[in-house]
Design a protein around this motif. Structure first.
Motif, short mmCIF file in Angstrom:
data_model
loop_
_atom_site.label_atom_id
_atom_site.label_comp_id
_atom_site.label_asym_id
_atom_site.label_seq_id
_atom_site.Cartn_x
_atom_site.Cartn_y
_atom_site.Cartn_z
N THR A 106 -24.29 -6.36 29.60
CA THR A 106 -25.12 -7.26 28.80
C THR A 106 -26.48 -7.46 29.43
OG1 THR A 106 -23.14 -8.42 28.02
CG2 THR A 106 -25.23 -9.57 27.77
N TRP B 185 -16.77 -15.41 20.78
CA TRP B 185 -17.24 -14.24 21.52
C TRP B 185 -18.75 -14.02 21.32
CZ3 TRP B 185 -15.47 -11.84 25.51
CH2 TRP B 185 -16.07 -10.64 25.91
N ALA B 186 -19.23 -14.27 20.12
CA ALA B 186 -20.66 -14.13 19.85
C ALA B 186 -21.47 -15.09 20.73
CB ALA B 186 -20.95 -14.38 18.37
N ASN C 239 -22.50 -5.54 22.18
CA ASN C 239 -21.46 -5.92 21.23
C ASN C 239 -21.17 -4.85 20.20
OD1 ASN C 239 -20.23 -8.91 20.99
ND2 ASN C 239 -22.07 -8.91 22.24
N ALA D 30 -27.39 -8.30 24.57
CA ALA D 30 -26.14 -8.76 23.95
C ALA D 30 -25.82 -8.00 22.67
CB ALA D 30 -26.23 -10.26 23.66
N SER E 241 -21.45 -13.95 24.37
CA SER E 241 -22.32 -12.80 24.62
C SER E 241 -23.76 -13.23 24.88
CB SER E 241 -22.27 -11.84 23.42
OG SER E 241 -20.96 -11.36 23.22
N LEU E 242 -24.22 -14.23 24.16
CA LEU E 242 -25.59 -14.70 24.35
C LEU E 242 -25.71 -15.59 25.60
CD1 LEU E 242 -26.67 -15.46 20.68
CD2 LEU E 242 -26.99 -13.38 22.03
N ALA F 54 -28.55 -14.18 17.83
CA ALA F 54 -29.63 -13.75 18.72
C ALA F 54 -30.97 -13.72 17.98
CB ALA F 54 -29.33 -12.37 19.30
N THR G 184 -23.15 -12.12 16.67
CA THR G 184 -23.98 -12.05 17.88
C THR G 184 -25.41 -11.71 17.51
OG1 THR G 184 -22.07 -11.28 19.17
CG2 THR G 184 -24.25 -10.95 20.13
#
Length: 309
Positions: free
Chosen positions: A233, A157-158, A242, A238, A161-162, A107, A103
């Motif tokens: 979030t 999942w990463a 995480n 993010a 999250s973004l 990012a 993540t």
């Protein structure tokens, strides 16, 4: 508001982790795909019940919802369940715990959030602790297919999250948005029906223990936790949200100790300490102070890199 964001992130991870007991019970009567599908169908109906309204959105927003549903629900959850079914839980736990690293790197690559100075040392501490937490007698037995599925789950999942950070910045109603994402996640599961076993015996629902655990899992993991996580979030970003994923093995072990009466080893306690230390370090103001000091040194002598004492 930042304190609220940290609280919501911890609450969602705490609930997800403590639901380990329910998952263990339900996988005895349902396959991974059956459990996942039933869980999110009930979660979707729960969100529909508390907010029975339609979400109006532009085509571009729908694309983001679709991608978030595929990454955060279909890829992450389905691949995780499949990995757990064919690989050791310890291996999967360690691989999934790398999601915060992916993540943060993603990012940083997309210039959404910058990496702090202490991110990598904190990551090493957390991963060292998780390896100790997940270590079983006999060590680790690698399973190429299972571990690859776990790796893809962490990547999913990463990405989620973004995507959810982008979505929540423009969301007007978090419940309607989360429900739409779950809807696309359920649609993403449908192709799996051609490759995986899906023949749930609904007679199992007559067992009160099965029904209560399924409702508990669905309402929290399939509904409430996603609401909390999405809100967190938006509030703290993010990368910081995480970081709380690192706490998952600790919470699971504590829950298992009290509910399933599983013993805690010395290695597990040391691992828990290292993981908590890593989380605290990642959340501290050390990185901010180091960055300010480095900037001052560079301004004082821009032609010579600062020496390390």
């Amino acid at each position: 508001m930042r304190a609220l964001g940290h609280f919501l992130a911890f609450a969602s991870v705490f609930l997800w982790s403590s639901l380990y007991v329910s998952v263990k019970i339900l996988l005895e009567v349902f396959s991974p795909l059956e459990l996942l599908f039933l869980q999110f169908i009930i979660g979707y109906c729960f969100l529909l019940l508390i907010a029975p309204r339609l979400l109006k959105s532009a085509l571009k927003s729908e694309l983001y919802f679709l991608l978030a549903g595929l990454c955060g629900i279909t890829i992450y959850n389905l691949f995780l369940n499949l990995a757990m079914d064919i690989s050791k839980a310890s291996n999967v736990s360690v691989i999934i715990a790398t999601a915060p690293l992916f993540t943060a790197l993603l990012a940083n690559f997309l210039k959404i959030e910058k990496l702090s100075f202490v991110f990598f040392p904190a990551f090493v501490l957390c991963m060292s602790g998780i390896v100790l937490l997940s270590y079983e007698e006999g060590g680790f037995a690698f399973n190429p297919l299972g571990d690859t599925l776990a790796f893809l789950s962490a990547l999913g999942w990463a990405a989620y999250s973004l995507l959810i950070l982008k979505i929540m910045q423009k969301a007007n109603n978090i419940i309607l948005v989360t429900r739409r994402i779950i809807f696309y996640g359920i649609l993403g599961m449908l192709p799996s029906f051609f490759f995986l076993d899906f023949s749930p015996n609904l007679a199992n629902l007559l067992d009160l223990k099965v029904t209560l655990n399924l409702l508990f899992l669905s309402l929290f993991a399939g509904g409430l936790c996603f609401l909390l996580w999405n809100r967190a979030t938006l509030l703290i970003g993010a990368v910081k949200t995480n970081i709380y994923v690192y706490l998952t093995p600790i919470i699971t072990i504590i829950t298992s100790f009290f509910v399933l009466e599983e013993r805690l080893s010395i290695l597990a306690l040391v691992g828990a300490f290292l993981t908590l230390l890593g989380v605290i370090l990642a959340e501290s103001k050390i990185s901010k102070n180091l960055k300010q000091k480095l900037s001052q040194l560079l301004r004082a002598n821009p032609h010579q890199p600062p020496s390390i004492p």
